[in-house]
Design an enzyme around this catalytic site. Sequence first.
Site, short mmCIF file in Angstrom:
data_model
loop_
_atom_site.label_atom_id
_atom_site.label_comp_id
_atom_site.label_asym_id
_atom_site.label_seq_id
_atom_site.Cartn_x
_atom_site.Cartn_y
_atom_site.Cartn_z
N TYR A 2 0.85 -1.20 0.00
CA TYR A 2 0.00 0.00 0.00
C TYR A 2 0.89 1.25 0.00
O TYR A 2 1.85 1.33 0.77
CB TYR A 2 -0.93 0.00 1.23
CG TYR A 2 -1.94 -1.12 1.13
CD1 TYR A 2 -3.13 -0.94 0.43
CD2 TYR A 2 -1.68 -2.37 1.67
CE1 TYR A 2 -4.03 -1.99 0.28
CE2 TYR A 2 -2.57 -3.42 1.53
CZ TYR A 2 -3.75 -3.23 0.82
OH TYR A 2 -4.64 -4.26 0.65
N TYR A 57 -1.45 -0.22 -10.28
CA TYR A 57 -1.69 -1.58 -9.75
C TYR A 57 -3.11 -2.02 -10.03
O TYR A 57 -3.94 -1.21 -10.43
CB TYR A 57 -1.40 -1.60 -8.25
CG TYR A 57 -1.95 -0.41 -7.47
CD1 TYR A 57 -3.28 -0.38 -7.02
CD2 TYR A 57 -1.15 0.73 -7.20
CE1 TYR A 57 -3.79 0.70 -6.31
CE2 TYR A 57 -1.64 1.80 -6.49
CZ TYR A 57 -2.96 1.78 -6.05
OH TYR A 57 -3.45 2.86 -5.35
P1 FAD Z 1 -7.12 -10.14 -2.99
O1 FAD Z 1 -7.87 -10.97 -2.04
O2 FAD Z 1 -5.67 -10.36 -3.11
O3 FAD Z 1 -7.81 -10.24 -4.39
C1 FAD Z 1 -7.18 -9.73 -5.52
C2 FAD Z 1 -7.46 -10.67 -6.66
O4 FAD Z 1 -8.86 -10.67 -6.94
C3 FAD Z 1 -6.81 -10.25 -7.96
O5 FAD Z 1 -5.49 -10.71 -8.02
C4 FAD Z 1 -7.71 -10.93 -8.96
O6 FAD Z 1 -7.36 -12.29 -9.10
C5 FAD Z 1 -9.07 -10.89 -8.30
N1 FAD Z 1 -9.87 -9.79 -8.83
C6 FAD Z 1 -9.79 -8.48 -8.53
N2 FAD Z 1 -10.71 -7.78 -9.18
C7 FAD Z 1 -11.40 -8.66 -9.94
C8 FAD Z 1 -12.47 -8.54 -10.86
N3 FAD Z 1 -13.03 -7.35 -11.11
N4 FAD Z 1 -12.92 -9.65 -11.46
C9 FAD Z 1 -12.36 -10.84 -11.20
N5 FAD Z 1 -11.33 -11.03 -10.33
C10 FAD Z 1 -10.87 -9.95 -9.72
N6 FAD Z 1 -4.50 -0.45 -2.84
C11 FAD Z 1 -5.13 0.52 -2.14
O7 FAD Z 1 -6.31 0.38 -1.81
N7 FAD Z 1 -4.47 1.67 -1.77
C12 FAD Z 1 -3.17 1.89 -2.08
O8 FAD Z 1 -2.61 2.93 -1.74
C13 FAD Z 1 -2.48 0.86 -2.81
N8 FAD Z 1 -1.19 1.01 -3.13
C14 FAD Z 1 -0.54 0.05 -3.83
C15 FAD Z 1 0.81 0.23 -4.14
C16 FAD Z 1 1.48 -0.73 -4.85
C17 FAD Z 1 2.94 -0.51 -5.20
C18 FAD Z 1 0.80 -1.90 -5.26
C19 FAD Z 1 1.53 -2.98 -6.04
C20 FAD Z 1 -0.52 -2.11 -4.94
C21 FAD Z 1 -1.21 -1.15 -4.21
N9 FAD Z 1 -2.55 -1.33 -3.85
C22 FAD Z 1 -3.20 -0.33 -3.16
C23 FAD Z 1 -3.28 -2.57 -4.15
C24 FAD Z 1 -3.15 -3.56 -2.96
O9 FAD Z 1 -1.81 -4.02 -2.87
C25 FAD Z 1 -4.01 -4.83 -3.10
O10 FAD Z 1 -3.74 -5.42 -4.34
C26 FAD Z 1 -5.50 -4.55 -3.01
O11 FAD Z 1 -5.84 -3.98 -1.77
C27 FAD Z 1 -6.28 -5.86 -3.16
O12 FAD Z 1 -5.81 -6.76 -2.21
P2 FAD Z 1 -6.81 -7.77 -1.48
O13 FAD Z 1 -6.01 -8.65 -0.58
O14 FAD Z 1 -7.93 -7.04 -0.87
O15 FAD Z 1 -7.38 -8.58 -2.70
#
Ligand code: FAD
Length: 412
Positions: A192, A412
Amino acid sequence: MYSPSAAANSANTTELSNRMFVYEVVGLRQSTATDSLNYPIRQSGSVFITVPYSRMNQEMQRITRMGGKIVSIQPLTADNQANGKAAAKAQPKAEPGAEPQQNQSEEKGKPMTQAKAKSKADIPVNIYRPNAPFIGKCISNKELVKEGGIGTCRHLTFDISAGDLRYLEGQSIGIIPDGTDDKGKPHKLRLYSIASTRHGDNLDDKTVSLCVRQLEYKHPETGETVFGVCSTFLCNIEEGADVKITGPVGKEMLLPDDPEATVIMMATGTGIAPFRAFLWRMFFEQHEDYKFKGQAWLIFGVTTTPNILYKEQLEEIQEKFPDNFRLTYAISREQKNSEGGRMYIQHRVGENADELWSLMQKPNTHTYICGLKGMEDGIDSALTVAAEKNGVTWSDYQRQMKKAGRWHVETY
Ligand code: FAD
Protein backbone atom coordinates in the site's frame (compact mmCIF):
# COMPACT_ATOMS: atom_id res chain seq x y z
CA MET A 1 31.65 4.74 -8.15
CA TYR A 2 30.84 8.18 -9.40
CA SER A 3 33.88 9.92 -10.75
CA PRO A 4 34.19 13.64 -10.27
CA SER A 5 37.10 13.60 -12.65
CA ALA A 6 34.77 12.20 -15.35
CA ALA A 7 32.36 15.04 -14.60
CA ALA A 8 35.26 17.40 -14.67
CA ASN A 9 36.60 16.04 -17.96
CA SER A 10 33.35 16.73 -19.66
CA ALA A 11 33.81 20.42 -19.12
CA ASN A 12 36.31 22.71 -20.66
CA THR A 13 39.27 23.17 -18.26
CA THR A 14 39.24 26.94 -18.30
CA GLU A 15 35.51 27.00 -17.63
CA LEU A 16 35.99 24.38 -14.95
CA SER A 17 38.22 26.48 -12.76
CA ASN A 18 35.34 28.96 -12.41
CA ARG A 19 32.75 26.33 -11.69
CA MET A 20 31.03 25.32 -8.51
CA PHE A 21 29.96 21.80 -7.56
CA VAL A 22 27.35 20.54 -5.11
CA TYR A 23 28.38 17.65 -2.84
CA GLU A 24 25.62 15.61 -1.32
CA VAL A 25 26.97 14.28 1.95
CA VAL A 26 25.50 11.74 4.37
CA GLY A 27 26.73 10.62 7.76
CA LEU A 28 27.49 14.06 9.20
CA ARG A 29 26.00 14.41 12.64
CA GLN A 30 25.01 17.81 14.00
CA SER A 31 27.92 18.74 16.23
CA THR A 32 29.95 21.71 17.24
CA ALA A 33 32.14 21.09 14.20
CA THR A 34 29.26 21.05 11.72
CA ASP A 35 27.49 23.89 13.52
CA SER A 36 30.57 26.04 13.24
CA LEU A 37 30.66 25.32 9.52
CA ASN A 38 26.98 26.22 9.31
CA TYR A 39 26.12 23.01 7.41
CA PRO A 40 22.35 22.59 7.57
CA ILE A 41 21.74 18.90 8.24
CA ARG A 42 18.36 17.87 6.92
CA GLN A 43 15.90 15.53 8.57
CA SER A 44 16.77 13.08 5.78
CA GLY A 45 20.42 13.16 6.89
CA SER A 46 21.69 14.70 3.64
CA VAL A 47 23.75 17.84 3.56
CA PHE A 48 24.36 19.76 0.35
CA ILE A 49 27.66 21.61 0.25
CA THR A 50 28.63 23.95 -2.55
CA VAL A 51 32.31 23.71 -3.36
CA PRO A 52 34.44 25.62 -5.86
CA TYR A 53 36.46 23.42 -8.23
CA SER A 54 39.70 24.60 -6.67
CA ARG A 55 38.70 23.32 -3.22
CA MET A 56 37.18 19.96 -4.13
CA ASN A 57 40.08 17.97 -2.75
CA GLN A 58 40.35 19.77 0.58
CA GLU A 59 36.61 19.70 1.05
CA MET A 60 36.51 15.92 0.50
CA GLN A 61 39.22 15.36 3.09
CA ARG A 62 37.49 17.62 5.58
CA ILE A 63 34.14 15.86 5.10
CA THR A 64 35.82 12.47 5.58
CA ARG A 65 37.49 13.72 8.78
CA MET A 66 34.06 14.71 10.12
CA GLY A 67 32.72 11.20 9.39
CA GLY A 68 30.73 12.20 6.29
CA LYS A 69 30.41 10.28 3.05
CA ILE A 70 30.00 12.01 -0.31
CA VAL A 71 27.30 10.22 -2.25
CA SER A 72 26.98 12.48 -5.27
CA ILE A 73 28.69 15.39 -6.94
CA GLN A 74 26.92 17.56 -9.43
CA PRO A 75 27.89 20.74 -11.19
CA LEU A 76 25.97 23.65 -9.64
CA THR A 77 23.02 24.35 -11.94
CA ALA A 78 19.79 26.31 -11.69
CA ASP A 79 18.14 23.00 -10.72
CA ASN A 80 20.28 22.15 -7.75
CA GLN A 81 21.03 25.73 -6.81
CA ALA A 82 18.43 25.66 -4.05
CA ASN A 83 20.25 22.84 -2.30
CA GLY A 84 23.59 24.42 -3.00
CA LYS A 85 22.48 27.79 -1.70
CA ALA A 86 21.59 26.26 1.62
CA ALA A 87 25.22 25.45 2.15
CA ALA A 88 26.87 28.20 0.17
CA LYS A 89 27.43 30.22 3.33
CA ALA A 90 29.45 27.37 4.77
CA GLN A 91 31.99 27.46 2.05
CA PRO A 92 35.44 28.59 3.04
CA LYS A 93 37.40 30.83 0.68
CA ALA A 94 38.83 29.02 -2.31
CA GLU A 95 42.43 27.92 -2.20
CA PRO A 96 44.06 27.86 -5.63
CA GLY A 97 45.78 24.82 -7.09
CA ALA A 98 43.75 22.01 -5.57
CA GLU A 99 42.70 19.08 -7.80
CA PRO A 100 39.49 17.09 -7.61
CA GLN A 101 39.79 13.52 -6.31
CA GLN A 102 37.98 10.24 -6.85
CA ASN A 103 35.12 9.81 -4.40
CA GLN A 104 32.78 7.18 -3.07
CA SER A 105 29.49 7.85 -4.86
CA GLU A 106 27.62 4.91 -6.40
CA GLU A 107 26.22 6.45 -9.61
CA LYS A 108 28.63 6.50 -12.50
CA GLY A 109 27.92 8.43 -15.65
CA LYS A 110 24.16 8.48 -15.04
CA PRO A 111 22.23 11.65 -15.70
CA MET A 112 21.83 13.12 -12.23
CA THR A 113 18.50 14.70 -11.49
CA GLN A 114 16.76 15.77 -8.33
CA ALA A 115 15.07 12.39 -7.92
CA LYS A 116 18.10 10.25 -8.74
CA ALA A 117 20.41 12.51 -6.83
CA LYS A 118 18.72 11.47 -3.60
CA SER A 119 21.40 9.38 -1.99
CA LYS A 120 20.64 5.68 -1.86
CA ALA A 121 21.88 5.68 1.71
CA ASP A 122 19.07 8.09 2.55
CA ILE A 123 16.25 5.92 1.25
CA PRO A 124 15.09 3.48 3.90
CA VAL A 125 14.13 0.08 2.46
CA ASN A 126 13.08 -3.26 3.95
CA ILE A 127 13.69 -2.26 7.55
CA TYR A 128 11.08 -4.92 8.34
CA ARG A 129 10.85 -8.09 6.26
CA PRO A 130 7.90 -10.50 5.97
CA ASN A 131 9.52 -13.11 8.24
CA ALA A 132 9.86 -10.55 11.05
CA PRO A 133 7.30 -7.81 10.45
CA PHE A 134 6.84 -4.80 12.67
CA ILE A 135 3.69 -4.97 14.79
CA GLY A 136 2.01 -1.58 14.58
CA LYS A 137 -1.22 -0.49 16.21
CA CYS A 138 -4.18 0.98 14.38
CA ILE A 139 -4.97 4.32 16.00
CA SER A 140 -7.49 5.61 13.47
CA ASN A 141 -9.70 4.16 10.72
CA LYS A 142 -11.96 6.69 8.96
CA GLU A 143 -14.25 6.49 5.93
CA LEU A 144 -13.22 8.73 3.06
CA VAL A 145 -16.13 8.12 0.67
CA LYS A 146 -19.02 10.49 1.38
CA GLU A 147 -22.67 9.54 1.35
CA GLY A 148 -23.91 8.61 -2.11
CA GLY A 149 -20.40 7.55 -3.25
CA ILE A 150 -19.38 4.18 -4.59
CA GLY A 151 -17.65 1.60 -2.38
CA THR A 152 -15.55 1.98 0.73
CA CYS A 153 -12.20 3.68 1.11
CA ARG A 154 -10.57 4.27 4.48
CA HIS A 155 -7.86 6.54 5.82
CA LEU A 156 -5.91 4.41 8.30
CA THR A 157 -3.23 5.52 10.72
CA PHE A 158 -0.87 3.16 12.54
CA ASP A 159 1.29 3.90 15.54
CA ILE A 160 4.87 2.92 14.67
CA SER A 161 6.57 4.53 17.67
CA ALA A 162 7.63 1.18 19.17
CA GLY A 163 9.96 0.31 16.29
CA ASP A 164 12.47 1.58 13.76
CA LEU A 165 10.19 2.05 10.78
CA ARG A 166 11.08 5.16 8.78
CA TYR A 167 9.91 6.09 5.31
CA LEU A 168 9.84 8.80 2.69
CA GLU A 169 6.94 10.29 0.75
CA GLY A 170 6.23 8.10 -2.29
CA GLN A 171 7.23 4.80 -0.66
CA SER A 172 4.93 1.87 0.18
CA ILE A 173 4.61 -0.52 3.08
CA GLY A 174 3.49 -4.13 3.09
CA ILE A 175 0.60 -5.36 5.22
CA ILE A 176 0.21 -9.01 6.17
CA PRO A 177 -3.45 -9.61 6.94
CA ASP A 178 -4.39 -11.82 9.88
CA GLY A 179 -5.55 -15.35 9.17
CA THR A 180 -4.66 -18.01 6.62
CA ASP A 181 -5.35 -18.67 2.96
CA ASP A 182 -7.33 -21.59 1.53
CA LYS A 183 -4.26 -23.84 1.90
CA GLY A 184 -3.99 -22.99 5.59
CA LYS A 185 -0.87 -20.87 5.05
CA PRO A 186 -0.43 -17.35 6.44
CA HIS A 187 -1.59 -14.72 3.97
CA LYS A 188 1.02 -13.02 1.80
CA LEU A 189 1.67 -9.32 2.16
CA ARG A 190 -0.02 -6.69 0.00
CA LEU A 191 1.61 -3.36 -0.76
CA TYR A 192 0.00 0.00 0.00
CA SER A 193 1.29 3.46 -0.91
CA ILE A 194 2.01 5.56 2.14
CA ALA A 195 -0.40 8.50 2.37
CA SER A 196 1.40 10.50 5.07
CA THR A 197 4.63 12.46 5.02
CA ARG A 198 7.76 11.12 6.68
CA HIS A 199 6.68 12.99 9.82
CA GLY A 200 3.27 11.30 9.99
CA ASP A 201 -0.16 12.88 10.26
CA ASN A 202 0.54 14.12 13.80
CA LEU A 203 3.96 15.53 12.81
CA ASP A 204 5.62 13.56 15.58
CA ASP A 205 7.42 10.93 13.45
CA LYS A 206 5.38 8.25 15.21
CA THR A 207 2.75 7.21 12.66
CA VAL A 208 2.21 6.02 9.10
CA SER A 209 -1.08 6.40 7.21
CA LEU A 210 -2.66 4.55 4.27
CA CYS A 211 -5.59 5.13 1.96
CA VAL A 212 -7.22 1.75 1.27
CA ARG A 213 -10.14 0.89 -0.99
CA GLN A 214 -12.00 -2.30 -0.19
CA LEU A 215 -11.76 -4.56 -3.24
CA GLU A 216 -15.22 -5.82 -4.14
CA TYR A 217 -16.18 -7.55 -7.38
CA LYS A 218 -18.61 -10.08 -8.81
CA HIS A 219 -17.09 -13.48 -9.38
CA PRO A 220 -17.06 -13.89 -13.17
CA GLU A 221 -18.51 -17.43 -13.06
CA THR A 222 -20.71 -17.62 -9.97
CA GLY A 223 -21.78 -13.97 -9.89
CA GLU A 224 -21.13 -14.00 -6.15
CA THR A 225 -19.78 -10.84 -4.51
CA VAL A 226 -16.13 -11.34 -3.56
CA PHE A 227 -14.25 -9.08 -1.13
CA GLY A 228 -10.46 -8.75 -1.27
CA VAL A 229 -8.61 -10.36 1.65
CA CYS A 230 -6.22 -7.65 2.78
CA SER A 231 -8.26 -4.60 1.80
CA THR A 232 -11.24 -6.00 3.74
CA PHE A 233 -9.01 -6.80 6.71
CA LEU A 234 -7.72 -3.21 6.71
CA CYS A 235 -11.03 -1.47 6.08
CA ASN A 236 -12.59 -3.36 9.00
CA ILE A 237 -9.66 -3.15 11.41
CA GLU A 238 -10.55 -1.74 14.79
CA GLU A 239 -8.73 1.07 16.51
CA GLY A 240 -6.31 -0.51 19.01
CA ALA A 241 -5.79 -3.65 16.91
CA ASP A 242 -2.32 -4.90 15.92
CA VAL A 243 -1.21 -4.94 12.30
CA LYS A 244 1.82 -6.62 10.71
CA ILE A 245 3.82 -4.13 8.67
CA THR A 246 6.81 -4.71 6.34
CA GLY A 247 9.04 -2.40 4.37
CA PRO A 248 9.19 0.36 3.46
CA VAL A 249 9.80 -0.28 -0.25
CA GLY A 250 9.97 1.77 -3.43
CA LYS A 251 12.30 4.31 -4.96
CA GLU A 252 10.23 5.12 -8.05
CA MET A 253 7.83 7.69 -6.64
CA LEU A 254 10.08 9.82 -4.44
CA LEU A 255 9.47 13.55 -4.28
CA PRO A 256 12.37 15.64 -5.63
CA ASP A 257 14.32 17.50 -2.95
CA ASP A 258 14.29 20.66 -5.08
CA PRO A 259 11.71 22.98 -3.43
CA GLU A 260 11.35 24.86 -6.71
CA ALA A 261 10.45 21.83 -8.82
CA THR A 262 7.29 21.58 -10.89
CA VAL A 263 5.42 18.48 -9.79
CA ILE A 264 2.66 17.14 -12.05
CA MET A 265 0.56 14.44 -10.40
CA MET A 266 -2.02 12.28 -12.16
CA ALA A 267 -4.07 10.02 -9.91
CA THR A 268 -7.05 7.73 -10.12
CA GLY A 269 -8.82 6.60 -6.91
CA THR A 270 -6.41 5.50 -4.19
CA GLY A 271 -3.58 6.63 -6.49
CA ILE A 272 -4.02 9.87 -4.55
CA ALA A 273 -2.19 8.29 -1.57
CA PRO A 274 1.41 9.27 -2.44
CA PHE A 275 0.22 12.67 -3.68
CA ARG A 276 -1.52 13.33 -0.38
CA ALA A 277 1.90 12.79 1.21
CA PHE A 278 3.52 15.15 -1.35
CA LEU A 279 0.91 17.87 -0.95
CA TRP A 280 0.86 17.73 2.85
CA ARG A 281 4.65 18.07 2.81
CA MET A 282 4.53 20.92 0.30
CA PHE A 283 1.67 22.96 1.76
CA PHE A 284 0.49 21.90 5.21
CA GLU A 285 3.65 20.96 7.03
CA GLN A 286 5.91 23.89 6.16
CA HIS A 287 8.63 21.88 7.85
CA GLU A 288 11.94 23.60 8.27
CA ASP A 289 13.70 20.98 6.12
CA TYR A 290 11.50 21.63 3.05
CA LYS A 291 9.76 24.85 2.01
CA PHE A 292 8.05 24.29 -1.32
CA LYS A 293 8.19 27.24 -3.70
CA GLY A 294 7.51 25.43 -6.97
CA GLN A 295 4.37 24.50 -8.90
CA ALA A 296 2.18 21.48 -8.17
CA TRP A 297 -0.66 20.32 -10.39
CA LEU A 298 -2.94 17.44 -9.44
CA ILE A 299 -5.20 15.88 -12.05
CA PHE A 300 -7.47 13.53 -10.13
CA GLY A 301 -9.82 11.00 -11.70
CA VAL A 302 -12.73 9.63 -9.63
CA THR A 303 -16.20 8.19 -10.32
CA THR A 304 -18.45 10.62 -8.45
CA THR A 305 -18.08 13.77 -6.32
CA PRO A 306 -18.51 11.85 -3.02
CA ASN A 307 -15.59 9.69 -4.17
CA ILE A 308 -13.16 12.62 -4.26
CA LEU A 309 -10.81 11.46 -1.51
CA TYR A 310 -9.49 14.24 0.77
CA LYS A 311 -11.65 16.75 -1.15
CA GLU A 312 -11.87 19.42 1.56
CA GLN A 313 -8.13 19.52 2.18
CA LEU A 314 -7.29 19.54 -1.53
CA GLU A 315 -9.62 22.46 -2.06
CA GLU A 316 -8.24 24.21 1.01
CA ILE A 317 -4.74 23.99 -0.50
CA GLN A 318 -6.07 25.37 -3.78
CA GLU A 319 -7.71 28.27 -1.98
CA LYS A 320 -4.70 29.08 0.20
CA PHE A 321 -1.98 28.57 -2.40
CA PRO A 322 -3.53 29.51 -5.77
CA ASP A 323 -0.15 30.46 -7.22
CA ASN A 324 1.49 27.17 -6.35
CA PHE A 325 -1.25 24.56 -6.61
CA ARG A 326 -3.65 23.67 -9.37
CA LEU A 327 -6.40 21.09 -8.97
CA THR A 328 -8.22 19.48 -11.88
CA TYR A 329 -10.87 16.81 -11.41
CA ALA A 330 -12.10 14.26 -13.93
CA ILE A 331 -15.37 12.93 -12.50
CA SER A 332 -16.30 10.13 -14.86
CA ARG A 333 -19.95 9.61 -13.97
CA GLU A 334 -20.83 13.29 -13.69
CA GLN A 335 -18.75 15.21 -16.21
CA LYS A 336 -18.75 14.79 -19.98
CA ASN A 337 -15.74 14.88 -22.27
CA SER A 338 -15.75 16.89 -25.50
CA GLU A 339 -17.27 13.94 -27.37
CA GLY A 340 -20.13 13.61 -24.90
CA GLY A 341 -18.73 10.48 -23.19
CA ARG A 342 -17.57 9.99 -19.62
CA MET A 343 -14.80 12.27 -18.40
CA TYR A 344 -11.73 10.18 -17.59
CA ILE A 345 -8.31 11.42 -16.56
CA GLN A 346 -6.92 11.11 -20.11
CA HIS A 347 -9.56 13.59 -21.33
CA ARG A 348 -8.38 16.18 -18.82
CA VAL A 349 -4.79 15.47 -19.83
CA GLY A 350 -5.87 15.92 -23.48
CA GLU A 351 -7.55 19.26 -22.74
CA ASN A 352 -4.38 20.50 -21.03
CA ALA A 353 -1.85 18.64 -23.17
CA ASP A 354 -0.12 21.69 -24.66
CA GLU A 355 0.42 23.24 -21.25
CA LEU A 356 1.54 19.96 -19.73
CA TRP A 357 3.92 19.43 -22.64
CA SER A 358 5.44 22.84 -22.19
CA LEU A 359 5.87 22.30 -18.41
CA MET A 360 7.58 18.99 -19.15
CA GLN A 361 10.25 20.85 -21.14
CA LYS A 362 11.61 22.31 -17.90
CA PRO A 363 14.46 20.19 -16.52
CA ASN A 364 13.05 20.36 -12.99
CA THR A 365 9.55 19.17 -13.89
CA HIS A 366 8.66 15.73 -12.53
CA THR A 367 5.56 13.87 -13.68
CA TYR A 368 3.95 11.18 -11.54
CA ILE A 369 1.18 8.72 -12.40
CA CYS A 370 -0.45 6.59 -9.73
CA GLY A 371 -3.57 4.47 -9.54
CA LEU A 372 -5.39 2.02 -11.77
CA LYS A 373 -3.35 -0.18 -14.05
CA GLY A 374 -3.86 0.89 -17.64
CA MET A 375 -4.35 4.60 -16.93
CA GLU A 376 -1.01 5.36 -18.61
CA ASP A 377 -2.25 4.42 -22.10
CA GLY A 378 -4.79 7.23 -22.37
CA ILE A 379 -2.31 9.71 -20.91
CA ASP A 380 0.32 8.62 -23.45
CA SER A 381 -2.14 9.09 -26.32
CA ALA A 382 -3.04 12.60 -25.14
CA LEU A 383 0.60 13.62 -24.80
CA THR A 384 1.51 12.03 -28.14
CA VAL A 385 -0.64 14.64 -29.85
CA ALA A 386 1.02 17.53 -28.00
CA ALA A 387 4.51 16.19 -28.70
CA GLU A 388 3.71 15.70 -32.40
CA LYS A 389 2.65 19.33 -32.72
CA ASN A 390 6.23 20.13 -31.70
CA GLY A 391 7.74 17.58 -34.07
CA VAL A 392 8.70 15.21 -31.25
CA THR A 393 7.93 11.51 -30.84
CA TRP A 394 6.31 11.16 -27.41
CA SER A 395 7.79 7.72 -26.65
CA ASP A 396 11.32 9.06 -27.30
CA TYR A 397 10.76 12.07 -25.10
CA GLN A 398 9.19 9.96 -22.38
CA ARG A 399 12.20 7.61 -22.47
CA GLN A 400 14.49 10.58 -21.93
CA MET A 401 12.40 11.77 -19.00
CA LYS A 402 12.49 8.29 -17.47
CA LYS A 403 16.25 8.16 -17.88
CA ALA A 404 16.58 11.55 -16.22
CA GLY A 405 14.39 10.37 -13.30
CA ARG A 406 11.57 12.79 -14.20
CA TRP A 407 8.83 10.31 -15.20
CA HIS A 408 7.43 8.20 -12.36
CA VAL A 409 4.70 5.58 -12.63
CA GLU A 410 3.12 3.28 -10.04
CA THR A 411 -0.05 1.56 -11.14
CA TYR A 412 -1.69 -1.58 -9.75
P1 FAD B 1 -7.12 -10.14 -2.99
O1 FAD B 1 -7.87 -10.97 -2.04
O2 FAD B 1 -5.67 -10.36 -3.11
O3 FAD B 1 -7.81 -10.24 -4.39
C1 FAD B 1 -7.18 -9.73 -5.52
C2 FAD B 1 -7.46 -10.67 -6.66
O4 FAD B 1 -8.86 -10.67 -6.94
C3 FAD B 1 -6.81 -10.25 -7.96
O5 FAD B 1 -5.49 -10.71 -8.02
C4 FAD B 1 -7.71 -10.93 -8.96
O6 FAD B 1 -7.36 -12.29 -9.10
C5 FAD B 1 -9.07 -10.89 -8.30
N1 FAD B 1 -9.87 -9.79 -8.83
C6 FAD B 1 -9.79 -8.48 -8.53
N2 FAD B 1 -10.71 -7.78 -9.18
C7 FAD B 1 -11.40 -8.66 -9.94
C8 FAD B 1 -12.47 -8.54 -10.86
N3 FAD B 1 -13.03 -7.35 -11.11
N4 FAD B 1 -12.92 -9.65 -11.46
C9 FAD B 1 -12.36 -10.84 -11.20
N5 FAD B 1 -11.33 -11.03 -10.33
C10 FAD B 1 -10.87 -9.95 -9.72
N6 FAD B 1 -4.50 -0.45 -2.84
C11 FAD B 1 -5.13 0.52 -2.14
O7 FAD B 1 -6.31 0.38 -1.81
N7 FAD B 1 -4.47 1.67 -1.77
C12 FAD B 1 -3.17 1.89 -2.08
O8 FAD B 1 -2.61 2.93 -1.74
C13 FAD B 1 -2.48 0.86 -2.81
N8 FAD B 1 -1.19 1.01 -3.13
C14 FAD B 1 -0.54 0.05 -3.83
C15 FAD B 1 0.81 0.23 -4.14
C16 FAD B 1 1.48 -0.73 -4.85
C17 FAD B 1 2.94 -0.51 -5.20
C18 FAD B 1 0.80 -1.90 -5.26
C19 FAD B 1 1.53 -2.98 -6.04
C20 FAD B 1 -0.52 -2.11 -4.94
C21 FAD B 1 -1.21 -1.15 -4.21
N9 FAD B 1 -2.55 -1.33 -3.85
C22 FAD B 1 -3.20 -0.33 -3.16
C23 FAD B 1 -3.28 -2.57 -4.15
C24 FAD B 1 -3.15 -3.56 -2.96
O9 FAD B 1 -1.81 -4.02 -2.87
C25 FAD B 1 -4.01 -4.83 -3.10
O10 FAD B 1 -3.74 -5.42 -4.34
C26 FAD B 1 -5.50 -4.55 -3.01
O11 FAD B 1 -5.84 -3.98 -1.77
C27 FAD B 1 -6.28 -5.86 -3.16
O12 FAD B 1 -5.81 -6.76 -2.21
P2 FAD B 1 -6.81 -7.77 -1.48
O13 FAD B 1 -6.01 -8.65 -0.58
O14 FAD B 1 -7.93 -7.04 -0.87
O15 FAD B 1 -7.38 -8.58 -2.70
